[in-house]
Design a protein around this motif. Sequence first.
Motif, PDB file in Angstrom:
ATOM      1  N   GLU A   1      -8.349 -17.677  37.085  1.00 30.32           N
ATOM      2  CA  GLU A   1      -7.475 -17.777  35.912  1.00 30.32           C
ATOM      3  C   GLU A   1      -6.017 -17.502  36.278  1.00 30.32           C
ATOM      4  O   GLU A   1      -5.103 -18.182  35.783  1.00 30.32           O
TER       5      GLU A   1
ATOM      6  N   ASN B   1     -11.424 -26.097  40.930  1.00 33.85           N
ATOM      7  CA  ASN B   1     -10.711 -25.653  39.734  1.00 33.85           C
ATOM      8  C   ASN B   1      -9.311 -26.252  39.614  1.00 33.85           C
ATOM      9  O   ASN B   1      -8.574 -25.910  38.686  1.00 33.85           O
TER      10      ASN B   1
ATOM     11  N   TRP C   1      -2.498 -11.427  33.337  1.00 34.41           N
ATOM     12  CA  TRP C   1      -1.490 -12.233  34.031  1.00 34.41           C
ATOM     13  C   TRP C   1      -0.295 -12.552  33.148  1.00 34.41           C
ATOM     14  O   TRP C   1       0.730 -13.031  33.644  1.00 34.41           O
TER      15      TRP C   1
ATOM     16  N   LYS D   1      -4.593 -20.489  38.437  1.00 31.05           N
ATOM     17  CA  LYS D   1      -4.454 -21.710  37.644  1.00 31.05           C
ATOM     18  C   LYS D   1      -3.182 -21.666  36.809  1.00 31.05           C
ATOM     19  O   LYS D   1      -2.495 -22.686  36.655  1.00 31.05           O
ATOM     20  N   ARG D   2      -2.854 -20.509  36.277  1.00 36.86           N
ATOM     21  CA  ARG D   2      -1.662 -20.387  35.433  1.00 36.86           C
ATOM     22  C   ARG D   2      -0.388 -20.245  36.256  1.00 36.86           C
ATOM     23  O   ARG D   2       0.628 -20.873  35.944  1.00 36.86           O
TER      24      ARG D   2
ATOM     25  N   GLU E   1      -8.457  -8.850  30.516  1.00 30.89           N
ATOM     26  CA  GLU E   1      -8.133 -10.060  29.769  1.00 30.89           C
ATOM     27  C   GLU E   1      -6.621 -10.199  29.619  1.00 30.89           C
ATOM     28  O   GLU E   1      -5.918  -9.260  29.241  1.00 30.89           O
ATOM     29  N   ASN E   2      -6.140 -11.386  29.942  1.00 31.64           N
ATOM     30  CA  ASN E   2      -4.713 -11.711  29.831  1.00 31.64           C
ATOM     31  C   ASN E   2      -3.818 -10.779  30.644  1.00 31.64           C
ATOM     32  O   ASN E   2      -2.651 -10.574  30.305  1.00 31.64           O
TER      33      ASN E   2
ATOM     34  N   GLN F   1     -13.433 -14.550  38.662  1.00 32.00           N
ATOM     35  CA  GLN F   1     -12.887 -15.262  37.512  1.00 32.00           C
ATOM     36  C   GLN F   1     -11.421 -14.909  37.288  1.00 32.00           C
ATOM     37  O   GLN F   1     -10.612 -15.780  36.935  1.00 32.00           O
TER      38      GLN F   1
END
Length: 432
Positions: free
Chosen positions: A264, A304, A212, A267-268, A209-210, A260
Motif C-alpha cells: 500500500e 501490484n 502513509w 503503490k501510493r 491503517e493510513n 500489505q
Amino acid sequence: MREETAGELETDSLSPMEDGEEKERGIMGLQDDSKCQPGQAALMDSQNSIPETGENGVVVGTEMEEKGMEEGDLKKEMGMEMELEVEAEVKVELCQSGHGLQVSFIRGTDLFGYVGIEAVLDQMRRKTMKAGLEFNIMVVGQSGLGKSTLVNTLFKSKVSRKSCTSNYEEKISKTVKLHSVSHVIEEKGVRMKLTVIDTPGFGDQINNENCWEPIVKHVNEQYEKYLREELHINRKRKIPDSRVHCCIYFLPPTGHRLRQIDVEFMKRLGKIVSIVPVIAKADTLTIEERQEFKERIRQDLAANGIRVYPQKEYDEDPEDSILNDRIRESIPFAVVGTDKEHQVNGHKVLGRKTKWGIIEVENVEHCEFANLRDLLIRSHLQDLKDVTHNIHYETYRVRRLNESNVSFSELGLAPWPLENGTDDRGQSESHL
C-alpha cells in the motif's frame, strides 16, 4: 537566289524567337525539381537549335556563322543553369533543415581549428561548485531496521537525526512524525546541502491503517511550496528546493513476501516520488535465502503495478537502458550498514564484526551496499533530481493548475495587476 533570300529571311526572322524559346526552355527545365540534369538540358537545347532547311533541302547559308553564337549562348545558359541548380539545392537544404528533416553533423576532425565548445563543461563545473548542490533524501521503515546507520554509512558522516540529537532516547512514537535534518557536506571543493527526512513511528503501531498519509502529505506540501515560489511575479533567482528527490524504503528481512503495508505504501508513494526499496540487515539471510526473497519481491512489485526507480519508460538512450537494466535486476538491494571500521589484511574497512568474521559493507560479495551508494550518489544523483522536477513535480503542477477551484488567493498570491491599475480576479485566474 530568291529561295536563298527567302530562306535567309526566314532564319533571320525565326532566330530571335528560337533564342527566346531556348532560354525559356532552359529556365523551365530548371524548375522541374532538378529532374533534368545539365547534360540532358544541353542536349535538348542543342537539338532545338538545329537550323531549318529550305524547301529543296538546301541548308541555310548562315549556319556556320550562327553556330559560334549558339555555342556562346549555350555556355552562358549552362553557367546560369549551374548557378540556379546550386541555389535550388541550397534552398532545399535550408527548407529541410528548417523543418527539422535534415541535420548535418560536423565532427571535430572536420573543423578548421579549435573552437572551444568543450570549455562549456568547465564553465558548468565552476558554476556548480560556486552554487553547490541540494539533495533531499527520505528514509521510511519501521523502527530497528537500521535507517539512521545506513544513512551515516552512505555519506560517511553523522548525518542522521539520531546521531545529531543530543540525549537521544529511542522510543516508539504513537503517530508518524517527520523530522528533517540538514547538513552541508563539502568534498574536493564541491558543496552539497543534504537534507535527511526521517519518519519515526511508521509501521510501529498495532493499527497501521493510513500510516502513509502524513508522508504523502509532506511530499505534496513541498511541491506546493515550490509551486507558490514559481508563481510569484518577482521570483527568487534560485528557488529553495525542499522537494523529496529520493525515498529509501526499508523492507524487513523476513524472507517471505511483501507485507500489505509495504504494498500500500509503495503503490501510493511511487506515483509522487522516486522509491528505492532495500532489504535491511541482509546479513541475517543466507545467499540462497536472499536471492529467493529478492525474486519474490520483484514478482510482488510487478503483480501490484508498483513503480520503483529507475523506471524503464524514463530511459533516454540505449546506453542508459543497459545500465538501468542491470540496476533493475539487482532491486531490491540487500544492504548492511555500519559506521565502525575494522582491520582486514592491513586495511581499514567499514564492517560488522561477528565471531564468524567481519562483514565488509563495501564488499559486493558480502552485500549490495556499494551498488546502492553508486545509484544514489555516483551515477544517478542528478537523474533523481531531474525525474523529481520533470516528472513528479510537473505532474503535480499540471494537476493543481487544472483544478477548477484553484485561485491566487488560495495559493497566497496577489492577483495579476492590469495596465490601468485595476485588479480583475477572473482575468488573473485565467493566467493559470
